[in-house]
Design a protein around this motif. Structure first.
Motif, PDB file in Angstrom:
ATOM      1  N   GLU A   1       0.831  -1.200   0.000  1.00  0.00           N
ATOM      2  CA  GLU A   1       0.000   0.000   0.000  1.00  0.00           C
ATOM      3  C   GLU A   1       0.872   1.260   0.000  1.00  0.00           C
ATOM      4  N   ALA A   2       1.968   1.219   0.759  1.00  0.00           N
ATOM      5  CA  ALA A   2       2.887   2.362   0.768  1.00  0.00           C
ATOM      6  C   ALA A   2       3.431   2.630  -0.629  1.00  0.00           C
ATOM      7  N   ARG A   3       3.816   1.551  -1.319  1.00  0.00           N
ATOM      8  CA  ARG A   3       4.342   1.710  -2.679  1.00  0.00           C
ATOM      9  C   ARG A   3       3.260   2.207  -3.620  1.00  0.00           C
ATOM     10  N   ALA A   4       2.039   1.710  -3.452  1.00  0.00           N
ATOM     11  CA  ALA A   4       0.937   2.138  -4.302  1.00  0.00           C
ATOM     12  C   ALA A   4       0.649   3.628  -4.130  1.00  0.00           C
ATOM     13  N   GLN A   5       0.945   4.154  -2.953  1.00  0.00           N
ATOM     14  CA  GLN A   5       0.745   5.579  -2.696  1.00  0.00           C
ATOM     15  C   GLN A   5       1.953   6.418  -3.089  1.00  0.00           C
ATOM     16  N   GLY A   6       2.947   5.758  -3.706  1.00  0.00           N
ATOM     17  CA  GLY A   6       4.080   6.498  -4.239  1.00  0.00           C
ATOM     18  C   GLY A   6       5.293   6.588  -3.354  1.00  0.00           C
ATOM     19  N   ALA A   7       5.290   5.881  -2.234  1.00  0.00           N
ATOM     20  CA  ALA A   7       6.440   5.943  -1.339  1.00  0.00           C
ATOM     21  C   ALA A   7       7.659   5.275  -1.961  1.00  0.00           C
ATOM     22  N   GLU A   8       8.814   5.864  -1.739  1.00  0.00           N
ATOM     23  CA  GLU A   8      10.093   5.277  -2.140  1.00  0.00           C
ATOM     24  C   GLU A   8      10.790   4.606  -0.962  1.00  0.00           C
ATOM     25  N   LEU A   9      10.362   4.965   0.247  1.00  0.00           N
ATOM     26  CA  LEU A   9      10.903   4.373   1.477  1.00  0.00           C
ATOM     27  C   LEU A   9       9.740   4.148   2.423  1.00  0.00           C
ATOM     28  N   ALA A  10       9.690   2.961   3.025  1.00  0.00           N
ATOM     29  CA  ALA A  10       8.649   2.645   4.004  1.00  0.00           C
ATOM     30  C   ALA A  10       9.301   2.024   5.235  1.00  0.00           C
ATOM     31  N   ALA A  11       8.750   2.346   6.392  1.00  0.00           N
ATOM     32  CA  ALA A  11       9.306   1.862   7.649  1.00  0.00           C
ATOM     33  C   ALA A  11       8.244   1.124   8.452  1.00  0.00           C
ATOM     34  N   LEU A  12       8.624  -0.038   8.975  1.00  0.00           N
ATOM     35  CA  LEU A  12       7.755  -0.869   9.811  1.00  0.00           C
ATOM     36  C   LEU A  12       8.065  -0.631  11.291  1.00  0.00           C
TER      37      LEU A  12
ATOM     38  N   GLY B   1      10.359  -2.565  -5.393  1.00  0.00           N
ATOM     39  CA  GLY B   1      11.302  -1.506  -5.736  1.00  0.00           C
ATOM     40  C   GLY B   1      11.332  -0.423  -4.668  1.00  0.00           C
ATOM     41  N   LEU B   2      11.421  -0.847  -3.409  1.00  0.00           N
ATOM     42  CA  LEU B   2      11.196   0.023  -2.260  1.00  0.00           C
ATOM     43  C   LEU B   2      12.333  -0.099  -1.255  1.00  0.00           C
ATOM     44  N   TRP B   3      12.764   1.036  -0.711  1.00  0.00           N
ATOM     45  CA  TRP B   3      13.617   0.991   0.479  1.00  0.00           C
ATOM     46  C   TRP B   3      12.747   0.613   1.669  1.00  0.00           C
ATOM     47  N   ILE B   4      13.177  -0.369   2.450  1.00  0.00           N
ATOM     48  CA  ILE B   4      12.410  -0.801   3.618  1.00  0.00           C
ATOM     49  C   ILE B   4      13.272  -0.729   4.874  1.00  0.00           C
ATOM     50  N   ILE B   5      12.791   0.033   5.844  1.00  0.00           N
ATOM     51  CA  ILE B   5      13.369   0.000   7.194  1.00  0.00           C
ATOM     52  C   ILE B   5      12.539  -1.019   7.960  1.00  0.00           C
ATOM     53  N   GLY B   6      13.134  -2.185   8.203  1.00  0.00           N
ATOM     54  CA  GLY B   6      12.376  -3.347   8.625  1.00  0.00           C
ATOM     55  C   GLY B   6      12.067  -3.432  10.103  1.00  0.00           C
ATOM     56  N   GLY B   7      11.574  -2.324  10.689  1.00  0.00           N
ATOM     57  CA  GLY B   7      11.187  -2.377  12.091  1.00  0.00           C
ATOM     58  C   GLY B   7      12.281  -3.036  12.913  1.00  0.00           C
ATOM     59  N   THR B   8      11.918  -4.064  13.673  1.00  0.00           N
ATOM     60  CA  THR B   8      12.933  -4.904  14.313  1.00  0.00           C
ATOM     61  C   THR B   8      12.500  -6.359  14.278  1.00  0.00           C
ATOM     62  N   LEU B   9      13.502  -7.217  14.390  1.00  0.00           N
ATOM     63  CA  LEU B   9      13.288  -8.650  14.543  1.00  0.00           C
ATOM     64  C   LEU B   9      14.402  -9.188  15.427  1.00  0.00           C
ATOM     65  N   PRO B  10      14.172 -10.328  16.083  1.00  0.00           N
ATOM     66  CA  PRO B  10      15.220 -10.895  16.929  1.00  0.00           C
ATOM     67  C   PRO B  10      16.283 -11.592  16.091  1.00  0.00           C
ATOM     68  N   ILE B  11      17.533 -11.213  16.301  1.00  0.00           N
ATOM     69  CA  ILE B  11      18.679 -11.803  15.605  1.00  0.00           C
ATOM     70  C   ILE B  11      19.587 -12.468  16.633  1.00  0.00           C
TER      71      ILE B  11
ATOM     72  N   CYS C   1      16.862  -4.058  10.367  1.00  0.00           N
ATOM     73  CA  CYS C   1      17.538  -4.335   9.093  1.00  0.00           C
ATOM     74  C   CYS C   1      16.929  -3.461   8.003  1.00  0.00           C
ATOM     75  N   VAL C   2      17.794  -2.835   7.216  1.00  0.00           N
ATOM     76  CA  VAL C   2      17.363  -1.968   6.122  1.00  0.00           C
ATOM     77  C   VAL C   2      17.675  -2.666   4.802  1.00  0.00           C
ATOM     78  N   PHE C   3      16.680  -2.699   3.924  1.00  0.00           N
ATOM     79  CA  PHE C   3      16.840  -3.364   2.638  1.00  0.00           C
ATOM     80  C   PHE C   3      16.660  -2.364   1.498  1.00  0.00           C
ATOM     81  N   ALA C   4      17.547  -2.479   0.513  1.00  0.00           N
ATOM     82  CA  ALA C   4      17.526  -1.619  -0.669  1.00  0.00           C
ATOM     83  C   ALA C   4      16.539  -2.172  -1.696  1.00  0.00           C
TER      84      ALA C   4
END
Length: 266
Positions: free
Chosen positions: A28-39, A77-87, A100-103
């Motif tokens: 939905e973020a991408r559909a609204q034109g976002a180039e970067l989305a954060a969880l 085709g989105l930059w994603i700031i992936g909130g957090t997860l346990p590593i 984790c940030v993904f290009a």
């Protein structure tokens, strides 16, 4: 100018359901034109006990949560700031709370491990992240959408302003969070706007927001703040997203008319 999106969730103990909801909102973020989305923090799991995250912790670069983020970034085709997860990064029993940030090509561009671990006890609510988490030690920035330098942080880090000045000035500060209702009501917006003003930077703050199946209530109020401290968008509670434009001209104007970053002496 770069359009950015902050996603709010009310995550559950069901990882597959959480990942599906996260993927929906990224789309939905991408559909609204976002180039970067954060969880938000712990978008993947709000367990019934703190120890639940130990069972689902992933190795660096491997696991279903990281694969979902990488695949979503590549497919959208989105930059994603992936909130957090346990590593799980080592032989110890504790895990890291990692952002984790993904290009847009699906590669991992950065990983930040939460440095400041939350502990709170008002006689009714008790939290101590240090029981299952190991603290990180290294500030991290990453150059992301539109060439913006993004400073990474997580939730309780927001209370430690020195973290946000540990490196060169950033255009965007990221604060995925799961603030408690009690502390969020008192301090969330105040701290976000302070970090934006003192660093003359945009702040993107995706949050957990609502009543969770595990009985916990989070504050929500996912928001994006501009370098003058103006709130550009806010979602009080429930699933959804807010968008705003990271305007480099606006950023330059604020820093030129009040050159506080140049006036630093300490």
């Amino acid at each position: 100018m770069t359009k950015i999106a902050a996603i709010q969730m009310v995550s559950s103990p069901d990882i597959e359901r959480n990942l599906a909801r996260a993927r929906h909102w990224l789309g939905e973020a991408r559909a609204q034109g976002a180039e970067l989305a954060a969880l938000p923090e712990y978008f993947c799991l709000m367990g019934r006990a703190d120890t639940d995250k130990l069972a689902v912790a992933e190795a660096p670069g491997d696991g279903p949560i990281q694969r979902m983020l990488a695949e979503s970034a590549r497919e959208l085709g989105l930059w994603i700031i992936g909130g957090t997860l346990p590593i799980r990064d080592g032989a110890g029993e504790k895990v890291r709370n990692s952002c984790c940030v993904f290009a847009p090509d699906g590669s991992q561009a950065a990983r930040y491990d939460k440095i400041h671990l939350f502990r709170y006890d008002n006689g009714r609510e008790h939290y101590d992240e240090g029981r299952v988490l190991e603290a990180g030690s290294t500030p991290v920035t990453v150059q992301a959408a539109g060439g913006a330098r993004v400073g990474l942080s997580v939730c309780y880090d927001l209370r430690f302003p020195e973290l946000y000045r540990a490196g060169p000035p950033c255009e965007l500060l990221s604060v995925p969070a799961a603030f408690t209702y009690t502390t969020g009501k008192a301090h969330w917006e105040l701290l976000l706007r302070a970090r934006a003003i003192e660093n003359q930077a945009y702040v993107i703050a995706p949050a957990q927001g609502g009543q969770h199946e595990n009985g916990r209530r989070t504050w929500g109020h996912t928001m994006i703040v501009d370098p003058w401290g103006e709130v550009l968008g806010c979602l009080p509670e429930g699933e959804g997203l807010v968008t705003a434009t990271l305007d480099t001209a606006r950023l330059a104007q604020v820093r030129e008319q009040l050159p506080a970053l140049q006036h630093r002496r300490l």
